[in-house]
Design an enzyme around this catalytic site. Structure first.
Site, PDB file in Angstrom:
ATOM      1  N   SER A 121     -19.490  -1.558   1.197  1.00  0.00           N
ATOM      2  CA  SER A 121     -18.574  -0.582   0.595  1.00  0.00           C
ATOM      3  C   SER A 121     -17.797  -1.093  -0.606  1.00  0.00           C
ATOM      4  CB  SER A 121     -17.586  -0.079   1.650  1.00  0.00           C
ATOM      5  OG  SER A 121     -16.781  -1.140   2.143  1.00  0.00           O
ATOM      6  N   ARG A 181       0.832  -1.206   0.000  1.00  0.00           N
ATOM      7  CA  ARG A 181       0.000   0.000   0.000  1.00  0.00           C
ATOM      8  C   ARG A 181       0.867   1.256   0.000  1.00  0.00           C
ATOM      9  NH1 ARG A 181      -5.476  -1.479   2.128  1.00  0.00           N
ATOM     10  NH2 ARG A 181      -5.420  -3.732   2.300  1.00  0.00           N
ATOM     11  N   HIS A 226     -22.094   3.997   5.199  1.00  0.00           N
ATOM     12  CA  HIS A 226     -22.157   4.481   3.810  1.00  0.00           C
ATOM     13  C   HIS A 226     -23.565   4.925   3.418  1.00  0.00           C
ATOM     14  CE1 HIS A 226     -18.037   3.480   2.636  1.00  0.00           C
ATOM     15  NE2 HIS A 226     -18.167   2.418   3.410  1.00  0.00           N
ATOM     16  N   SER A 231     -23.638 -12.996  11.631  1.00  0.00           N
ATOM     17  CA  SER A 231     -22.915 -11.934  10.929  1.00  0.00           C
ATOM     18  C   SER A 231     -22.926 -12.179   9.422  1.00  0.00           C
ATOM     19  CB  SER A 231     -21.469 -11.895  11.454  1.00  0.00           C
ATOM     20  OG  SER A 231     -20.696 -10.928  10.789  1.00  0.00           O
ATOM     21  N   LYS A 249     -17.688  10.322   6.831  1.00  0.00           N
ATOM     22  CA  LYS A 249     -17.962  10.158   5.401  1.00  0.00           C
ATOM     23  C   LYS A 249     -18.880  11.292   4.926  1.00  0.00           C
ATOM     24  CE  LYS A 249     -16.844   5.258   5.068  1.00  0.00           C
ATOM     25  NZ  LYS A 249     -16.162   5.109   6.369  1.00  0.00           N
TER      26      LYS A 249
END
Length: 399
Positions: free
Chosen positions: A188, A21, A216, A136, A247
């Site tokens: 996302s 990254r 989001h 979940s 956001k």
């Protein structure tokens, strides 16, 4: 143990696989978003950001800037401590009251980030509810997964957005056990939206609490910007609505909303809340201003949705492979880590556009992508320009 080589070897592996990254050194300029200055060594140039979560440009909004600067001058830079050690100010209290109203809940609780709010809340509930079982969604965010792990509670993973599979799993467990169904509204990476009504119906049938991550969705959807649950008239079906202030609201922080007793329970027992210095009063004031504005203004949401729709339309015309999701998130599919990084580099250096590559472990190997997030501030010309750039890059790289 040769620590130096251990670290070096693992980093080298990331680089060989194209998954290392690189962070772009960017300077945002107030009033000029989505433009920014990219700094590389001693050089700098203007670029267009295409991967920001500041979806509505509220981080640049004059109401937010005035509120933040005003409290910065009157209260100073820092919070002064954790919430129980002088870190609670009138702005924290007002923000939590505003968030509760925003989601039509009794109470709210503010954390330092959305990640922390998920981790702290889920770990606390799972640890303390007797014989708790989590259900979940398979595509849940890392912060939700981490919170469930930290709780030590049992967990079941249901197939992504598959409420029928959720019911199959719930039907097999002890009906007397405490249960929590945890899922997101907008996911996302693919930009798809959960079947909230159906998931809630299954959860209630088996006596489970419902926990939705709306990071989001908040500010972006619903009559007053309360998220997907508000847009679908389902807020009352959800026991805990979690969101972010980083956001659509344009600042930083996370929160949960719910019943008074549930919120007070998390406030009283969550280590991730108790032992963390609170967000600053200036940030809290900016968040209040942003929420109040978006609760009463739909202009930003309307423009944003038009921009997202237009960009998807033009990408389809240009035959650029992308997921045509029902949300504002637009994944550009590359399917190769090294090439994904190459596309990102070419956009940045040849076309002055920034969209970071998304690789494993954020997405599975083979599903590497760029994730475009057009804002309410991007123009039609900017959309046309990035489609043109991608079309040329696809041809150059023979993708």
């Amino acid at each position: 143990m040769d620590y130096k080589n251990f670290f070096q070897d693992h980093l080298q592996t990331l680089k060989k696989e194209g998954r290392y990254r690189h962070f772009a050194n960017i300077e945002r300029r107030a009033g000029d978003f989505p433009k920014a200055i990219l700094k590389t060594g001693n050089t700098q140039k203007e670029i267009i950001i295409w991967c920001s979560n500041d979806y509505l440009g509220m981080g640049q909004h004059q109401k937010v800037l005035r509120a933040t600067l005003g409290v910065l001058k009157s209260c100073g830079a820092g919070a002064g401590g954790t919430r129980n050690i002088s870190g609670t100010t009138r702005y924290h209290v007002e923000l939590e009251e505003e968030l509760a109203r925003f989601h039509n809940k009794e109470a709210g609780l503010v954390f330092t980030s959305g990640y922390v709010s998920n981790d702290a809340t889920l770990s606390t509930l799972g640890r303390m509810l007797p014989n708790c079982i989590f259900y979940s969604d398979a595509d849940n965010h890392a912060s939700m997964i981490q919170g469930i792990k930290h709780s030590g509670a049992e967990k079941r993973i249901f197939r992504h957005n598959d409420f029928k599979h959720l019911e199959e799993l719930m039907a097999q467990d002890d009906p007397r056990a405490a249960k929590i169904v945890a899922f997101e509204s907008v996911y996302s990476m693919d930009g798809d939206i959960a079947p909230i009504k159906e998931i809630c119906a299954v959860a209630k049938k088996y006596g489970a609490l419902t926990y939705i991550d709306e990071v989001h969705g908040v500010g972006m959807y619903g009559k007053n910007g309360g998220g997907i649950a508000q847009k679908r008239g389902l807020e009352d079906q959800l026991d805990i609505i979690q969101g972010t202030l980083g956001k659509a609201f344009g600042l930083v922080g996370g929160y949960i909303t719910g019943s008074k007793n549930l919120i007070d329970f998390v406030r009283s027992f969550a280590s991730g809340f108790i032992f963390t210095t609170s967000i600053t009063p200036a940030v809290a004031a900016g968040c209040i201003a942003s929420i109040k504005h978006l609760r009463n203004s739909s202009i930003e949401r309307d423009i944003h949705q038009k921009n997202a729709s237009y960009l998807k339309q033009e990408l389809t015309k240009a035959k650029i492979p992308h997921i045509n999701s029902e949300s504002h998130i637009i994944p550009i599919m590359v399917h190769d880590a090294a090439k994904c990084k190459q596309v990102s580099d070419m956009l940045l250096h040849d076309y002055d556009m920034y969209a970071q590559p998304i690789n494993y472990p954020t997405v599975p190997v083979g599903l590497e992508r760029l994730r475009l997030t057009p804002s309410a501030i991007h123009t039609k010309k900017m959309c046309d320009d990035i489609v043109h750039a991608l079309k040329e890059i696809w041809k150059k790289l023979e993708l």
